[in-house]
Design an enzyme around this catalytic site. Structure first.
Site, PDB file in Angstrom:
ATOM      1  N   ASP A  41       1.001  -1.204  -0.067  1.00 46.50           N
ATOM      2  CA  ASP A  41      -0.015  -0.037  -0.121  1.00 46.50           C
ATOM      3  C   ASP A  41       1.009   1.124  -0.142  1.00 46.50           C
ATOM      4  O   ASP A  41       1.531   1.552   1.029  1.00 46.50           O
ATOM      5  CB  ASP A  41      -0.952  -0.174   1.267  1.00 46.50           C
ATOM      6  CG  ASP A  41      -1.967   1.106   1.191  1.00 46.50           C
ATOM      7  OD1 ASP A  41      -1.641   2.182   0.500  1.00 46.50           O
ATOM      8  OD2 ASP A  41      -2.831   0.935   1.733  1.00 46.50           O
ATOM      9  N   HIS A  42       0.860   1.985  -1.241  1.00 52.72           N
ATOM     10  CA  HIS A  42       2.112   2.811  -1.323  1.00 52.72           C
ATOM     11  C   HIS A  42       1.814   4.122  -0.233  1.00 52.72           C
ATOM     12  O   HIS A  42       2.978   4.809  -0.247  1.00 52.72           O
ATOM     13  CB  HIS A  42       2.072   3.360  -2.645  1.00 52.72           C
ATOM     14  CG  HIS A  42       0.849   4.265  -3.150  1.00 52.72           C
ATOM     15  ND1 HIS A  42      -0.250   3.767  -3.591  1.00 52.72           N
ATOM     16  CD2 HIS A  42       0.742   5.657  -2.969  1.00 52.72           C
ATOM     17  CE1 HIS A  42      -0.913   5.008  -3.902  1.00 52.72           C
ATOM     18  NE2 HIS A  42      -0.280   6.152  -3.455  1.00 52.72           N
ATOM     19  N   HIS A  76      -5.974   2.680   1.859  1.00 52.40           N
ATOM     20  CA  HIS A  76      -5.407   3.785   2.185  1.00 52.40           C
ATOM     21  C   HIS A  76      -5.927   4.427   3.603  1.00 52.40           C
ATOM     22  O   HIS A  76      -4.948   4.663   4.528  1.00 52.40           O
ATOM     23  CB  HIS A  76      -5.263   4.988   1.094  1.00 52.40           C
ATOM     24  CG  HIS A  76      -4.678   4.537  -0.239  1.00 52.40           C
ATOM     25  ND1 HIS A  76      -3.733   3.375  -0.148  1.00 52.40           N
ATOM     26  CD2 HIS A  76      -4.664   4.960  -1.577  1.00 52.40           C
ATOM     27  CE1 HIS A  76      -3.471   3.282  -1.433  1.00 52.40           C
ATOM     28  NE2 HIS A  76      -3.949   4.244  -2.187  1.00 52.40           N
TER      29      HIS A  76
END
Length: 507
Positions: A196-197, A259
């Site tokens: 999950d960037h 996110h």
């Protein structure tokens, strides 16, 4: 004889060793690789952070030669790198690249991949750690993982084997569980890095630093002092040509399920005993398991969905969602989602957490705003003053990374008049450097085998358990999709989620 003292400014800047690695990117000619992964690898090379023995093997369905791919990769890096490419560094990086053309379910392609990996080992003079990065459509994730297992590439004597899997990890709880089952039938959990960037962004990590490295916040970090928390992920762009994906996903799946719930966990977690992967993720799982999933009957009162209509962005007219190419004219897919959640544990009971995300909003902004309770006695009531306002601590993730604390201060003059002022910290001005891209940090962590900033299987399933009832209610019940003009703060109906006296922060 004079002794040379160590430079105190160097402490903490030492680079951790990175083992020799062969990185195989599936979907290496796709948009994510072009815009993010290849530029991230270049910047790691530019900073001297890639291991001396490193090889990149690109796997994709296009029919390209090694040289064709190197030319294409060089153009992508030149266009999207955050730093201007140095010709020598770029040339050396491109020389380490190989290309394997294959369908993702073709056993012969995995044999060619094995040969490329073996060649990289021979050139290095040792077995390289292997990372398989799945940068493909989600439907290919289990196909690739199982094909890796069938080809015997899921283990290598004398080296570590890992798989990095992009989001979305499933489309609902049932599919996430099935994907976990199929993945863990081939690889162990220690080999799986679900990316999950957002967790690679400096401000997101700095939330833990501010909380756990500063004693001043801990006494007020609880329900006795915090009134509410707002987590916002707003975008001013539309669907950017991703109609097929977005109309099947929507805002809740695209941003909230991963996110935004990650940000909620980092904000609310208890201090881990040590900053390592399992201890950090244990604390995050405790938080998300404390969020009671709504029943379908409760969804209408705790969640609002919207869809952008025609409007104006930066002075230019833009079409509504249903007018976008590839979108059905009767689509009910949400481009805006707002939720009210509660973390039902000792620290946070009763504190509302408001989450909102949307496309075509007034501006691009991702922030976490923690509003403290107002002072108990308003002694300052002078005319012409705003008066004491609640203190607000804001973590800005993008576009300008930093932290702001709003305080009450006296306006200069003979009278006691109060107005809010800001104490601000910005990465760019404080460290005189540009923050690295999130993918740079995460790729490096995967090479080191550090899973702290990656998502564990139970974490993924707990996130879906919260979102599943909302998705079912929106799909099966007559819950309205409110239209909002592009370029605004979203549908006004989202105000109904707020407690009396509270309001959404302006974008």
């Amino acid at each position: 004889m004079a002794t040379i003292e160590a430079n105190p400014l160097v402490e903490g800047l030492e680079r951790l060793p990175v083992p020799p690695t062969a990185l195989a990117i599936f979907g290496a000619t796709g948009d994510l690789a072009r815009r993010k992964l290849l530029p991230a690898l270049y910047n790691l090379a530019h900073q001297g952070q890639l291991p001396e023995r490193f090889s990149l093997i690109a796997v994709a369905r296009r029919d390209l030669s090694d040289d064709d791919f190197r030319e294409w990769a060089g153009e992508a890096i030149g266009r999207f790198s955050r730093t201007r490419p140095d010709p020598d560094v770029l040339r050396e990086l491109l020389a380490r690249m190989r290309y394997v053309s294959s369908e993702f379910d073709d056993p012969d392609g995995y044999e060619r991949l094995r040969q490329a990996l073996d060649e990289a080992d021979e050139e290095a003079g040792q077995p390289l750690n292997r990372i398989f990065y799945l940068s493909t459509a989600p439907s290919f994730f289990p196909v690739i993982i199982e094909a890796i297992g069938a080809a015997g590439l899921n283990e290598r004597e004398g080296a570590d084997v890992r798989a990095v899997i992009e989001k979305p990890f499933g489309t609902d709880l049932a599919s996430a569980r099935e994907l976990n089952r199929r993945t863990l039938s081939v690889l162990s959990e220690e080999q799986v890095f679900r990316i999950d960037h957002y967790l690679g962004k400096e401000t997101v990590q700095n939330m833990m630093a501010f909380r756990f490295a500063n004693a001043m916040f801990e006494p007020v970090w609880n329900r006795n002092y915090i009134d509410n928390v707002q987590i916002t992920a707003a975008e001013d762009i539309g669907i950017e040509g991703r109609s097929e994906y977005y109309d099947n996903a929507g805002a809740l799946r695209d941003l909230v399920q991963n996110h935004m719930l990650q940000l909620l966990c980092l904000l609310c977690m208890e201090p881990p005993a040590a900053f390592d992967a399992d201890k950090v993720r244990d604390e995050k799982v405790k938080v998300v398991e404390s969020v009671r999933p709504p029943t379908e009957d409760e969804v209408a009162s705790m969640a609002v969905r919207g869809q952008y209509g025609p409007g104006t962005i930066a002075g230019e007219p833009v079409p509504g969602y249903r007018e976008e190419p590839g979108i059905p004219p009767d689509s009910k897919t949400e481009t805006y989602a707002a939720l009210r959640l509660y973390v039902s544990n000792w620290r946070w009971a009763g504190v509302p957490f408001y989450l909102r995300t949307g496309k075509r909003l007034a501006r691009k902004l991702t922030e976490i705003a923690v509003t403290l309770r107002p002072v108990p006695h308003l002694a300052f009531q002078e005319g012409g003053a705003v008066g004491p306002q609640p203190n607000v601590l804001v973590f800005t993730v993008q576009p300008d990374e930093g932290v702001t604390l709003t305080l009450g201060a006296k306006i200069p003059g003979a009278r006691m008049r109060i107005r809010p002022v800001n104490m601000e910290f910005h990465y760019g001005t404080s460290f005189l450097s540009q923050s690295p891209e999130a993918y740079e940090r995460l790729i490096l962590d995967a090479m080191r085998g550090d899973a702290t900033l990656f998502t564990r299987d139970d974490e993924v399933e707990a996130f879906w358990a919260i979102c599943d009832p909302i998705l079912r209610a929106w799909s099966e019940r007559d819950i309205p999709v409110y239209e909002y003009p592009a370029g605004t703060d979203g549908p006004p109906e989202a105000d109904q989620l707020l407690a009396p006296g509270q309001r959404w922060r302006r974008l």
